[in-house]
Design a protein around this motif. Sequence first.
Motif, PDB file in Angstrom:
ATOM      1  N   PRO A 266       0.892  -1.239  -0.215  1.00  0.00           N
ATOM      2  CA  PRO A 266       0.007  -0.103   0.094  1.00  0.00           C
ATOM      3  C   PRO A 266       0.722   1.208  -0.002  1.00  0.00           C
ATOM      4  N   ASP A 267       1.986   1.093   0.687  1.00  0.00           N
ATOM      5  CA  ASP A 267       2.806   2.348   0.431  1.00  0.00           C
ATOM      6  C   ASP A 267       3.456   2.868  -0.962  1.00  0.00           C
ATOM      7  N   LEU A 268       3.250   1.733  -1.831  1.00  0.00           N
ATOM      8  CA  LEU A 268       3.734   2.071  -3.120  1.00  0.00           C
ATOM      9  C   LEU A 268       2.700   2.083  -4.213  1.00  0.00           C
ATOM     10  N   PHE A 269       1.424   1.813  -3.800  1.00  0.00           N
ATOM     11  CA  PHE A 269       0.446   1.861  -4.662  1.00  0.00           C
ATOM     12  C   PHE A 269      -0.846   2.167  -4.187  1.00  0.00           C
ATOM     13  N   PRO A 270      -1.276   3.094  -4.668  1.00  0.00           N
ATOM     14  CA  PRO A 270      -2.749   3.645  -3.642  1.00  0.00           C
ATOM     15  C   PRO A 270      -3.728   2.806  -3.865  1.00  0.00           C
ATOM     16  N   GLN A 271      -3.952   2.117  -4.854  1.00  0.00           N
ATOM     17  CA  GLN A 271      -5.065   1.249  -5.113  1.00  0.00           C
ATOM     18  C   GLN A 271      -4.918  -0.317  -4.485  1.00  0.00           C
ATOM     19  N   ALA A 272      -3.778  -0.177  -3.506  1.00  0.00           N
ATOM     20  CA  ALA A 272      -3.411  -1.602  -3.063  1.00  0.00           C
ATOM     21  C   ALA A 272      -4.744  -2.258  -2.304  1.00  0.00           C
ATOM     22  N   HIS A 273      -5.564  -1.181  -1.599  1.00  0.00           N
ATOM     23  CA  HIS A 273      -6.451  -1.833  -0.887  1.00  0.00           C
ATOM     24  C   HIS A 273      -7.799  -2.301  -1.490  1.00  0.00           C
ATOM     25  N   LEU A 274      -7.576  -2.566  -2.900  1.00  0.00           N
ATOM     26  CA  LEU A 274      -8.840  -3.059  -3.492  1.00  0.00           C
ATOM     27  C   LEU A 274      -8.681  -4.532  -3.695  1.00  0.00           C
ATOM     28  N   PHE A 275      -7.370  -4.940  -3.493  1.00  0.00           N
ATOM     29  CA  PHE A 275      -6.916  -6.318  -4.081  1.00  0.00           C
ATOM     30  C   PHE A 275      -6.548  -7.233  -2.898  1.00  0.00           C
ATOM     31  N   GLY A 276      -6.687  -8.376  -2.946  1.00  0.00           N
ATOM     32  CA  GLY A 276      -5.913  -9.605  -2.178  1.00  0.00           C
ATOM     33  C   GLY A 276      -4.838  -9.897  -2.892  1.00  0.00           C
TER      34      GLY A 276
END
Length: 573
Positions: A266-276
Amino acid sequence: MSDSLTAPVPPVEPVLPLDDIQGIAVPGFLKPHQTLIGGRLRDHEAVLAFRTLLLGMSDEISTGRVTLHDRRAYREQNPAPQVAAEAASSVMHAGPKPGRRRGRKAKGAAKANTPSMIADGAPEAPVVLMAIGFTFDGLLKLTPGAAAIPSVAFRQGLAARAAMLGDAGPGDPTKWKVGGLTTPALDFLIVLASTDRGPIKQREKQLLKDLKTCGVEIVYREEGDVRTDHPGHEHFGFDDGISQPGIRGRASSDGDDFITPRHLAPDLFPQAHLFGYPGQDLVWPGELVLGHANTSPDPLVPGPADPVTPQWLHNGSYLVFRRLRQDVSLFWRTMEDAARRMKQREGFEHLTADRLASLIVGRWPSGAPVNRVPNEDDEALGRDKLANNHFRFDSDAAALPLKGGYKDVYPMSVADPAGAVCPWSAHIRKVNTRDSASDTGGRDSTYKRRLLRVGIPFGAPLKPRDAPPAKDPLKGNRGLLFLSIQASIEEQFEFLVTRWMGDPSRPKSPAGHDIFVGQNDAPGEDRMRSCVIFGKGFEQISLETNAQWIVPTGGAYLLVPSITAIRRVLSGG
Ligand code: HEM
């Protein structure tokens, strides 16, 4: 002042009541062997005796917590070179790849469903996982309160909805083996699942004895096993169970105790919280379990939960069971014939049966998505669980930063809004529109349609795949015990089958039917299905066939109730 360099705030995900939700629903069974047992409560005496038995069984039904523990133990015992191996244990509709079990062999197979304690103090997972689901008729026998259940599909049952789903001709419910119009009614379905067949058999022996003592008529029994020759692949030869929705939620209040593991940084990719896993959408639990927050148009924000009537359905899920026979020989003969004819046309010169079949699936046999490797299969990509579900339909994809520094080295998918690379009729594009808008709305419209597939193949594989039917020892009796978990039969399973798979112009045109799996609702037995395939450029051919290589041969709409409902409402508790 806020610091604009901080990572985006993750959504607050609820702790799910995993001791109350059945494990077949969350996180889903993950076992290479299953046995399905269907029963009918013959008369009032049988109902009374069964209620008492059910109370005893309620301790053995695998909860979400026990099943999650089992899943995590499996991962620990089967470490792979990279974290990617974790995904091999995701549930699927062709069953998991059987693991090379290492270390301690679980003990106490016969009465395995009561977790014992192991050295680290955590309960040892049972060797046999068990789930139970009820049809509407079955529930009504156990409690008159079932009459208040509003779902029309559930109340009517699968056989009554078959015509709407497109089942006709050989798939007509008068010809079904289970749950049909001429077979004995099915009141409940028990699923036993394990890493080995032996413990299931042992558990089943006692169970059948107990059920018969209660006066229960066993109306169905069938074994499902992953293919030994091609683990994880369904009978036509395609890797299955790759793309599953991840459920949002935690197993405990420990911040990182997510039920679905998170792999993006999540610190490198803002949309990280969309995916497992990359490409694995996270949906709010209300999409799979009744009474919980739903997915809203903003996937990071929970939507309100739907009201639950009657109240005891809370923490329950609907289970769709469909017994789908697969005619492997007919499928491949049709692909060979069609490819031979199509390659005469400009733009289709290099078409082969394998390529055509992969286009109507949307993935190559290895599981590699055609959007990432349009010209040929790439087995390494197909195997790589951190890459094989990462692609987009409408826009270009880029490599995503993963925890642990994993690098996705395979070609990235490029925007394919018209379906020139992966046809809009492809099975995977019909059932999950990913980043594309559809006839029902924007990018978010697919979230409401996701279902968790927990089925498994039945019948021995046909070798070679194009063996003439006369040489088939099983006479075509092989296929998929399709099992899916959802919160709404109408809005998820039936929507996918009738509105997207069975409708030639949805979710988008030019498409055609989901020719790989779908029936359609055209009248008559000998009805045509068609789908649009693009050539090397934008040449189009509409491929037509009336060959039915997938034939529904049974099934049921079931409710998988919570443990509390089983104890307090349905059993003698
Ligand atoms: C015998 C029948 C079927 C076969 C052989 C089959 C096979 C496959 C295969 C090979 C895949 C691609 C691998 C994967 O992502 O798991 C897939 C994906 C999928 N199938 Fe099926 N399938 C069948 C029936 C169905 C039915 C009846 C439904 C639902 C109504 C369904 C829903 C899905 C979904 C939701 C996916 C995941 C798509 C994605 O998220 O990309 N399948 N299936």
